[in-house]
Design a protein around this motif. Structure first.
Motif, short mmCIF file in Angstrom:
data_model
loop_
_atom_site.label_atom_id
_atom_site.label_comp_id
_atom_site.label_asym_id
_atom_site.label_seq_id
_atom_site.Cartn_x
_atom_site.Cartn_y
_atom_site.Cartn_z
N SER A 120 0.86 -1.18 0.00
CA SER A 120 0.00 0.00 0.00
C SER A 120 0.89 1.23 0.00
N PRO A 121 1.59 1.48 -1.12
CA PRO A 121 2.60 2.54 -1.16
C PRO A 121 1.98 3.93 -1.32
N SER A 122 1.83 4.63 -0.23
CA SER A 122 1.09 5.89 -0.24
C SER A 122 1.75 6.96 -1.11
N VAL A 123 3.08 7.03 -1.10
CA VAL A 123 3.77 8.04 -1.91
C VAL A 123 3.62 7.71 -3.39
N ILE A 124 3.78 6.45 -3.74
CA ILE A 124 3.66 6.04 -5.14
C ILE A 124 2.26 6.30 -5.67
N THR A 125 1.24 5.98 -4.88
CA THR A 125 -0.12 6.19 -5.38
C THR A 125 -0.43 7.68 -5.49
N ALA A 126 0.15 8.50 -4.62
CA ALA A 126 -0.03 9.95 -4.75
C ALA A 126 0.62 10.45 -6.03
N THR A 154 1.20 8.68 -8.69
CA THR A 154 0.46 8.12 -9.82
C THR A 154 -0.80 8.93 -10.09
N LYS A 155 -1.54 9.23 -9.04
CA LYS A 155 -2.78 10.00 -9.21
C LYS A 155 -2.48 11.37 -9.80
N TYR A 156 -1.52 12.07 -9.24
CA TYR A 156 -1.24 13.43 -9.70
C TYR A 156 -0.75 13.44 -11.14
N HIS A 157 0.30 12.69 -11.42
CA HIS A 157 0.94 12.81 -12.73
C HIS A 157 0.12 12.17 -13.85
N MET A 158 -0.54 11.06 -13.56
CA MET A 158 -1.34 10.45 -14.63
C MET A 158 -2.53 11.33 -15.00
N LEU A 169 -2.73 20.27 -4.12
CA LEU A 169 -2.36 19.78 -2.79
C LEU A 169 -1.45 18.56 -2.91
N THR A 170 -1.82 17.64 -3.78
CA THR A 170 -1.05 16.40 -3.90
C THR A 170 0.39 16.68 -4.28
N ARG A 171 0.58 17.57 -5.26
CA ARG A 171 1.96 17.87 -5.69
C ARG A 171 2.72 18.68 -4.67
N ASN A 172 2.09 19.69 -4.11
CA ASN A 172 2.83 20.64 -3.27
C ASN A 172 3.02 20.20 -1.83
N LEU A 173 2.19 19.30 -1.35
CA LEU A 173 2.30 18.89 0.05
C LEU A 173 2.56 17.40 0.24
N SER A 201 9.53 22.40 -2.18
CA SER A 201 9.33 20.97 -1.90
C SER A 201 8.65 20.27 -3.08
N ALA A 202 7.76 20.99 -3.78
CA ALA A 202 7.10 20.38 -4.94
C ALA A 202 8.10 20.03 -6.02
N ARG A 203 9.14 20.85 -6.19
CA ARG A 203 10.15 20.56 -7.22
C ARG A 203 10.91 19.28 -6.87
N LEU A 204 11.21 19.07 -5.59
CA LEU A 204 11.86 17.82 -5.20
C LEU A 204 10.90 16.65 -5.38
N GLY A 205 9.61 16.88 -5.12
CA GLY A 205 8.62 15.86 -5.41
C GLY A 205 8.57 15.54 -6.89
N ASP A 206 8.73 16.54 -7.74
CA ASP A 206 8.76 16.32 -9.19
C ASP A 206 9.95 15.44 -9.58
N VAL A 207 11.09 15.67 -8.95
CA VAL A 207 12.27 14.84 -9.25
C VAL A 207 11.97 13.38 -8.93
N LEU A 208 11.42 13.13 -7.73
CA LEU A 208 11.08 11.76 -7.34
C LEU A 208 10.07 11.16 -8.31
N SER A 209 9.07 11.94 -8.68
CA SER A 209 8.02 11.43 -9.57
C SER A 209 8.57 11.08 -10.95
N HIS A 210 9.40 11.94 -11.51
CA HIS A 210 9.94 11.66 -12.84
C HIS A 210 10.94 10.51 -12.81
N LEU A 211 11.63 10.33 -11.70
CA LEU A 211 12.46 9.13 -11.55
C LEU A 211 11.59 7.88 -11.59
N TYR A 212 10.47 7.94 -10.90
CA TYR A 212 9.55 6.79 -10.86
C TYR A 212 8.96 6.53 -12.25
#
Length: 767
Positions: A400-406, A408-412, A459-463, A569-580
């Motif tokens: 139940s990977p909460s960060v991954i599903t967040a 996935t929801k945002y970027h997809m 909210l999902t991206r920025n927080l 913090s959203a930009r660092l979240g973007d880095v993680l998301s694009h890596l994924y």
């Protein structure tokens, strides 16, 4: 030399002797850490610790194990799931007329509602022992995606009971009595559920829920019992207008201490029949030209027994954690399924339309401006489908990977928005004129729905993505936070001291690792594969290490302020998301056996994600408040400059050409798009025209050459073209016969719907 030896000895003593280290380093750092520790509300703390981590943690820590990653199995269907997909699902899709559903009836036909109940479309996540289908997340995702390719309204109707709501909450937390009563009724469609969470002033901040329940004595079924008196006012509740049972989230209070010594018990979830005294099913909403049921529910002085709490009285106050743990289905399956449908439909139909629609004697897909948009659709859809598969694989494996599903929801859903906009640009009038032949309009209008619900994307991206990722995925931060909050300060200091040494070593390794990879271009990084994609693995490892370094420094320098620096913090979240996302693309390419027709899509996707990572880092460094630290980080990570580039024009053109070629590549990339072999069908008319024209490609080229030579009058179409070509002896009698059918299909495909005056029924909605 002597001074250097003394310094080395001093450093060794400082770190190696526990008493010296703890006194001079750990204790001051412990005090600093307690000061800068981001303050967490109870709901934030529960959200932070809900779920688990997977590949996101490896990427965040800077040391992705690609060999282990490749061992994760791609999702597959059971025999029962495949049979359902081949039969019941196909039957449902053939029943759906989205124009009639949305524009005429504003509801699904009764026969569709009955079929959904009968075939247990509402019971995909309910165990077989209660009469459900017990389907995997892979089947759930596929089924919802395929329905969404036909009708967003029907897909939402199906996905909600199989997402966050009574069925899932009961399955995980319900008492035996609750499961035995409610789950069979939900499985066979006797009861239709909804879940009421959002209120007029409580959306993303569930802690602001004003809806309240007071524990008190009251009468239930003729007896005085201890229960809850509830008042609520909820809106945006999908299926509320037709629901027979309402799942409700509210704040629970016990002012008289009837069940304990705590007055503010916390967020609680209960299950209440919609016909229970005091419950009001309110008016219906009309979400952006969609026909799924969505509306309001309220309750005034509603008294319920304690055992109507989901999980019973023992789960009073545990509602928020329950919701956070179960939110993965909505974020990881349902809403991404809508985006996947958008991608598959836009790629298949835009490729067909760009070939069928011609200007200046050429398919519009041959013009570079159109090719640019087409290339982005195809390349983006490859990422969307890759991300869907990878996230589903994690859920199938029981995680139940909460960060991954967040992520996935945002970027997809954002990528879905981009693809539908590109498709609308290319289709132009064909896309904006609604009617039975328009396969884009309702999708375009409904796209903001998936962006808004289950946590608004802003909210999902920025927080959420980095906010949760920074603590859940980091190897030490969450443990350090727990040590800092230990009421026994000395014990907390001992725990913190052990963690701090490991953390310092981790940070130093990330710094020097990032610098080395930057200077060498990551050429010495290990890759799990050889060939054209090997360099991509090396670069992703490099950027993973850079993220680990930058996140550590940002948390150290900004502390609690980082939570409020949402743009950073959203930009660092973007880095993680694009890596994924780039990881998902590479894994799909391997899982599919490195199909030669896919490489151009893979090439585009990974280049796009690496460029996005570079831009996110660039924006972070440009806006980090401590300029010396920002400069140092940039120098360590990109000592020779940032050289990631956007995909080339040639790649975009290659993808556009691929989209206009029927065959296995097109079919594999768009298998979720439903179409019917019927020239009057919503998508069938375009598909049949496209296939027919490709089969007659040589004939059309012959006629175009004749037109240029002056042997055929220009700009002829339909029967006139066939007659003139036959008269000029440019085609045979058999060719004329088949070309006539193709021209009829082509003319139908480029046409838009039109309605006689007064034929569109007016509908009046009370406000």
């Amino acid at each position: 030399m002597e001074i250097l030896i003394i310094l080395i000895v001093a450093v060794v003593l400082l770190f190696a002797v526990k008493e010296i280290r703890r006194s001079l380093i750990s204790r001051p750092m412990f005090g600093f850490f307690k000061r800068v520790l981001p303050p967490l509300s109870q709901t934030e703390r529960e959200a932070m610790t809900a779920g688990d981590v997977w590949w996101d943690a490896e990427l965040f820590r800077g040391r992705p194990d690609w060999h282990k990653f490749h061992q994760a199995k791609a999702p597959q269907f059971s025999e029962a799931e495949q049979a359902f997909i081949d039969n019941q699902l196909e039957q449902l899709l053939a029943m759906l007329d989205d124009f009639k559903i949305v524009q005429q009836d504003a509801d699904l036909p009764k026969k569709v509602w009955d079929y959904l109940r009968k075939e247990k479309f509402f019971a995909m996540i309910i165990d077989k022992e209660y009469g459900g289908l017990d389907f995997s997340p892979a089947a759930n995702s596929h089924i919802v995606s395929r329905i969404a390719s036909r009708s967003i309204s029907a897909a939402v109707t199906v996905m909600v009971p199989n997402s966050l709501g009574p069925g899932e909450l009961l399955s995980h937390y319900g008492t035996s009595e609750q499961k035995n009563y409610w789950l069979p009724r939900l499985a066979d469609g006797t009861d239709i559920p909804c879940f009421a969470l959002t209120g007029p002033e409580a959306g993303s901040d569930a802690g602001a829920i004003p809806d309240a329940g007071i524990i008190c004595k009251g009468e239930f079924e003729g007896e005085e019992v201890t229960g809850i008196r509830l008042n609520w006012d909820k809106r945006y509740i999908t299926l509320s207008p037709v629901a027979t049972v309402v799942g409700l989230a509210f704040k629970l209070y016990d002012p008289d201490g009837l069940i304990g010594d705590k007055e503010d018990i916390g967020i609680t979830c209960a299950l209440i029949p919609s016909d229970h005294p005091g419950v009001t099913t309110g008016d219906r909403h009309l979400p952006l030209n969609q026909a799924f049921m969505n509306g309001t529910t309220s309750g005034k002085d509603v008294f319920i027994p304690l055992d109507w709490i989901i999980g019973g009285a023992d789960y009073a106050g545990k509602g928020w954690r329950m919701l956070m743990e179960c939110l993965s289905a909505g974020r990881g399956i349902s809403l991404p399924a809508l985006a996947a449908a958008t991608g598959h439909v836009t790629q298949r139909m835009t490729g067909a339309y760009a070939y069928v629609r011609q200007q200046f004697g050429l398919p519009i897909g041959k013009f570079e401006g159109v090719q640019e948009a087409m290339g982005r659709i195809g390349g983006t859809n490859y990422t969307v489908e890759s991300m869907r598969r990878l996230t589903v694989a994690a859920l199938v494996d029981g995680r139940s990977p909460s960060v991954i599903t967040a992520m996935t929801k945002y970027h997809m859903t954002e990528m879905g928005r981009n693809m539908i906009e590109y498709a609308m640009d290319i289709h132009a009038g064909k896309g904006i004129q609604l009617g039975p032949k328009n396969y884009l309009g309702h999708n375009y209008m409904g796209n903001p729905i998936s962006i808004t619900v289950e946590g608004a994307n802003i909210l999902t991206r920025n927080l959420m993505i980095f906010g949760q990722g920074a603590t859940r995925c980091h190897p030490y931060v969450l443990k350090e936070m727990e040590a800092a909050s230990n009421p026994d300060e000395e014990e907390g200091l001992r725990e913190f001291d052990e963690l701090l040494i490991k953390h310092i070593g981790f940070a130093a390794s990330n710094f020097f690792g990032s610098l080395w990879m930057g200077l060498t271009g990551a050429r010495f990084n290990e890759s799990p594969v050889s060939g054209a994609t090997s360099r991509y693995y090396q670069q992703l490892t490099r950027m993973s290490r850079a993220l680990a370094l930058t996140a550590d420094v940002a948390m150290l320098i900004l502390g609690g302020d980082l939570k409020r620096k949402e743009m950073l913090s959203a930009r660092l979240g973007d880095v993680l998301s694009h890596l994924y996302m780039a990881s998902a693309v590479l894994k799909r390419y391997e899982d599919d056996g490195r199909q030669s027709g896919d490489f151009v899509y893979v090439d585009y996707a990974v280049q796009h994600h690496l460029h996005a990572i570079g831009e996110a880092f660039k924006g972070f460094f440009a806006n980090f408040p401590n300029r010396w630290i920002a400069w140092s980080l940039r120098l360590a990570i990109f000592p020779l400059g940032m050289h990631y580039r956007k995909p080339s024009d040639e790649l975009l053109q290659d993808i556009a050409d691929s989209m206009m070629e029927p065959g296995v590549t097109r079919d594999r990339h768009t298998f979720l798009c439903y179409w019917k072999d019927d020239p009057k069908d919503m998508t069938g008319h375009m598909e049949l025209a496209f296939v027919g024209m490709k089969e007659h490609e040589a004939v059309y080229k012959r006629l175009q050459k004749a037109e240029r030579r002056g042997e055929l009058e220009p700009n002829l179409a339909g029967d006139e073209l066939v007659k003139a070509a036959r008269k000029a002896d440019l085609i045979s009698a058999d060719e004329a016969k088949s070309l006539k059918k193709v021209e009829q299909l082509r003319m139908r495909a480029i046409a838009v719907d039109q309605f006689a005056a007064g034929s569109i029924k007016d509908r009046t909605f009370a406000s």
